[in-house]
Every structure is written in structure tokens, then in C-alpha cells.
Design an enzyme around this catalytic site. Structure first.
Site, PDB file in Angstrom:
ATOM      1  N   GLU A   1      31.890  30.978  51.000  1.00 48.36           N
ATOM      2  CA  GLU A   1      33.114  31.754  50.837  1.00 48.36           C
ATOM      3  C   GLU A   1      34.102  31.032  49.939  1.00 48.36           C
ATOM      4  O   GLU A   1      34.242  29.812  50.025  1.00 48.36           O
ATOM      5  CB  GLU A   1      33.733  31.876  52.236  1.00 48.36           C
ATOM      6  CG  GLU A   1      34.545  33.097  52.475  1.00 48.36           C
ATOM      7  CD  GLU A   1      34.968  33.139  53.939  1.00 48.36           C
ATOM      8  OE1 GLU A   1      34.319  33.849  54.723  1.00 48.36           O
ATOM      9  OE2 GLU A   1      35.936  32.441  54.283  1.00 48.36           O
TER      10      GLU A   1
ATOM     11  N   TYR B   1      39.099  37.223  47.050  1.00 52.30           N
ATOM     12  CA  TYR B   1      38.143  36.717  48.035  1.00 52.30           C
ATOM     13  C   TYR B   1      36.740  37.009  47.516  1.00 52.30           C
ATOM     14  O   TYR B   1      36.464  38.125  47.085  1.00 52.30           O
ATOM     15  CB  TYR B   1      38.358  37.419  49.394  1.00 52.30           C
ATOM     16  CG  TYR B   1      37.221  37.190  50.353  1.00 52.30           C
ATOM     17  CD1 TYR B   1      37.265  36.135  51.250  1.00 52.30           C
ATOM     18  CD2 TYR B   1      36.083  38.007  50.345  1.00 52.30           C
ATOM     19  CE1 TYR B   1      36.209  35.890  52.116  1.00 52.30           C
ATOM     20  CE2 TYR B   1      35.027  37.777  51.201  1.00 52.30           C
ATOM     21  CZ  TYR B   1      35.094  36.715  52.080  1.00 52.30           C
ATOM     22  OH  TYR B   1      34.045  36.465  52.927  1.00 52.30           O
TER      23      TYR B   1
END
Ligand code: GDP
Ligand code: MN
Length: 381
Positions: A189, A101
Site C-alpha cells: 500500500e 491511494y
């Protein structure tokens, strides 16, 4: 403003972040053709503004034309948490060994942007943040200087990313930060950032939300916003001229005036309930507006009970009550319990007029909210 995955990926790819070979399709035929061009296996991914599409059945990996046809047919037109899927991204499947991530957002508490990296990508990162906050490495950035290379490397190192790919991940993170800054991002993101067996690092998903107040200087991105991207209920609210925000709970809230609706929302929360929406029907409460508002909350699958908080001002309480009666009489069967609190001019008369076969009437806001929270709880059990 939110970009779709395919739009965000284009922005990321233009900036040099590796993304899989992909094409957008709006029909089953287009999807099958794109899959053939890209080469199997491919992932077929619903393009809607919700997370957790995989779990909800909005992402399918397919190996051949037949499977692609079946998957595209299933996903196109499906309802994903209130959004109807009208396009899919057909994408070269990534054969990954790890999911990371990386993200950039504004940390309002610190008043600074923050870059985040975790080796626990691929899953809901909010859950990771709650269960195991240490699994996400964070680095605050001074916006006057931008992100230094050493800061990118430091946060990647602290997250425990493999040596072999650390430099690539750091470079992707610093590109993401630069984009976030230059393109007025609110959140940027990549989850998951996939790592392959031969140490390639690829953005398999992409989120880019823009600061709505900066759209005037991001014209090209602002133009990407489309009607279809809206939540079905948000589109309905626009049509009716209501201020509406979908929330995640099960207590439907209707009121006239933003302050009144916010107060109701806070009280629902205070009494242990979860608001399903913010819905301000504006001044007055004519039967038609009331009926439209009820139509909205009744068609929201998440709503288990409704609290109606109306203040009779220019439109007096007796008129409001007649409006509510007339609106409810239009429904053959009232699918969810409606609790009404009426205050202001002619409130007493209004409460007399309200048809208690159709609604539950409460004299105070506290009582009305508690009754709605209780009713919603009972439905859920
Ligand atoms: P989200 O759940 O809506 O955020 O959608 P993502 O794009 O993040 O995909 C969710 C999950 O689907 C990923 O974490 C993967 O496990 C899986 N997935 C998505 N794309 C691919 C792919 O190209 N190959 C493989 N093997 N899995 C994928
Ligand atoms: Mn994702």
C-alpha cells in the site's frame, strides 16, 4: 509479517518507485544531523506498526535544527497505541497538492488479487471504503498472467486520477503489483501517494506486509523482523509463554485452551461487546500463570473489564480457584473488574473457594460474558 515504513520504502525504491530522500535515526542527535543533511523542511516520522501516526502525534514537520531536536525528542520514546517508538524516519518533506491511494491485496471473496486506486488518499482508507465505496476503483488481476499495462491504466482512469499523472500512477501501481507477487506480499500500500505542483508522484508512506507462510523464500525480508517491532504486550506474552493477540475492543479475555478462548471471544461479540485480546494461558492455571495473565490485561489501557473462562481439567477447579485468589491477592488494588466462570472437574468446589471480594463469580459462560460486557460498558461511559 509487517515491514516498517522505512524498510518498505527501501524495497519500493529499489524497484523504481519514487520515494523522498530519507534517513533512519535512533537518537535525537542522529535525527538532527540527518535533517541537516537532507535539508529543511523535513518530516520526522515514528517507525511503529500502526496507522494514523499523524493524528496520534507521531509525525512532525520541522523547519530548522531546533524544531527537529524538539520533535525528535518528543517522538523518540513516546508510546503510540501500545508501541514504544525507538526509531524515526527523517525525510525530505513533500510539498504536495494531492494525496492518492494505491494498494494491492488478496480479495479472498473473489479468490484473486485486487489492485485499488483512490483520489482520496492521505486519510484512513478503511473509512473511505465504508462511507463511500465508489471512491475506490478496483481491478481484479488474474495471477496466472500478472497485471497487464491496460489493467493498471484502466483502474487509474476509473479512479479519476488527473490525466497529467495517470501514466506515472499506473506505472507505480504495476510495479507495486509485481513486488506484491514476487515478494509474497499480503498487503502492499502507498497512502498517501503524493502529487506535487509540478506533477511529480512520490510515495510518502509505504506499507508492505508479507505472507507469513512464505518467509522461507523471502529470507532477506524475513531478517528485517525485529524484537523491538513487537507490541509491548506481545513481547510480554512471549516472555510468559502465552498465545496472545491484541484486538481493538475493551473486554479483556483470558482462558485456557485456544477453543475456549475463541468461544469466549465470539460470545463477547454476540452480546454486543468488543474483545480487547485473545489470551490463552495454556493448560492448567497455576497461580503464577494466572497472575501473569492478569498482569497483561491489567496493563492494557484499552481493557475496561476482564472475563476469565477456565476449564478445570488436569488442573482441577479448586486448584484453579486458589490460583486466581493468590494471583489477585498480589495486587494492592484490582484496577478492573474480573468476572470468572469455572467449569470442569471440581468446578463447584472452585466456585466456593473463589474470593468474591476480589472477583465476581458466574455459574455459566453466558452470564459471565454478559456481566463483563456490561461492566466494560459502564466503565466506558
Ligand atoms: P500514517 O498516518 O501513519 O499512515 O502516516 P503517513 O505517512 O501516511 O502520513 C500521514 C499524513 O502526514 C500524510 O497524509 C500527510 O498529510 C502528512 N505528511 C506525511 N509526510 C509528509 C510530508 O513529507 N510533507 C507534508 N506536507 N505532509 C506530510
Ligand atoms: Mn499512511
Amino acid at each position: 509479517m509487517r515491514l516498517h515504513e522505512y524498510q518498505a520504502k527501501e524495497v519500493f525504491a529499489d524497484a523504481g518507485i519514487p520515494t523522498p530522500d530519507a534517513a533512519l535515526a535512533r537518537t535525537v542527535d542522529e535525527a538532527v544531523e540527518a535533517a541537516g543533511d537532507i535539508g529543511y523542511p523535513v518530516a520526522i516520522k515514528a517507525q511503529v506498526h500502526v496507522g494514523g501516526r499523524g493524528k496520534a502525534g507521531g509525525i512532525k514537520l520541522v523547519e530548522n535544527d531546533d524544531e527537529a531536536r524538539e520533535a525528535a525528542d518528543e517522538i523518540l520514546g513516546m508510546d503510540l497505541k501500545g508501541y514504544t517508538v525507538d526509531r524515526v524516519l527523517v525525510e525530505e518533506a513533500v510539498d504536495f497538492v494531492n494525496e492518492l491511494y494505491v494498494g494491492v491485496t488478496m480479495d479472498r471473496g473473489e479468490g484473486k488479487p485486487v489492485a485499488m486506486v483512490s483520489t482520496r488518499g492521505g486519510v484512513n482508507i478503511e473509512e473511505v471504503a465504508e462511507e463511500d465505496p465508489d471512491a475506490i476503483a478496483r481491478e481484479h488481476i488474474d495471477p496466472a498472467f500478472g497485471m497487464h499495462q491496460y489493467e493498471a491504466r484502466k483502474v487509474v482512469y476509473e479512479a479519476g486520477v488527473d490525466q497529467d499523472i495517470a501514466m506515472d500512477v499506473a506505472s507505480i501501481l504495476s510495479t507495486l503489483y509485481d513486488l506484491w507477487e514476487e515478494r509474497d506480499g499480503a498487503d502492499a500500500e502507498i497512502n498517501p501517494l503524493m502529487v506535487t505542483a509540478d506533477d511529480e508522484v512520490i510515495a510518502a508512506d509505504a506499507v508492505f506486509n508479507l505472507d507469513g507462510d512464505a518467509l522461507f523464500r523471502q529470507q532477506d525480508l524475513a531478517e528485517l523482523e525485529d524484537e523491538a517491532a513487537e507490541d509491548d504486550l506481545e513481547a510480554k506474552a512471549n516472555e510468559y509463554g502465552f498465545d496472545y493477540v491484541r484486538l481493538s475492543g475493551n473486554v479483556g479475555i483470558i482462558g485456557n485452551g485456544a477453543g475456549l478462548v475463541m468461544t469466549t471471544l465470539d460470545l463477547v461479540d454476540y452480546y454486543g461487546g468488543k474483545p480487547a485480546n485473545f489470551l490463552d494461558i495454556g493448560g492448567g492455571a497455576k497461580a503464577e500463570r494466572v497472575a501473569n495473565a492478569l498482569d497483561m490485561v491489567f496493563s492494557d489501557e484499552n481493557v475496561d473489564a476482564v472475563v476469565f473462562n477456565i476449564f478445570g481439567g488436569i488442573t482441577r477447579g479448586d486448584e484453579v480457584a486458589n490460583g486466581i485468589n493468590q494471583a489477585l491477592e498480589q495486587f494492592d488494588d484490582i484496577p478492573k473488574q474480573v468476572i470468572v466462570r469455572l467449569a470442569g472437574t471440581n468446578a463447584e468446589e472452585g466456585m466456593e473457594i473463589l474470593n468474591t471480594d476480589l472477583v465476581q463469580v458466574e455459574a455459566t459462560l453466558e452470564d459471565a460474558v454478559q456481566a463483563a460486557v456490561k461492566a466494560a460498558d459502564e466503565v466506558e461511559q
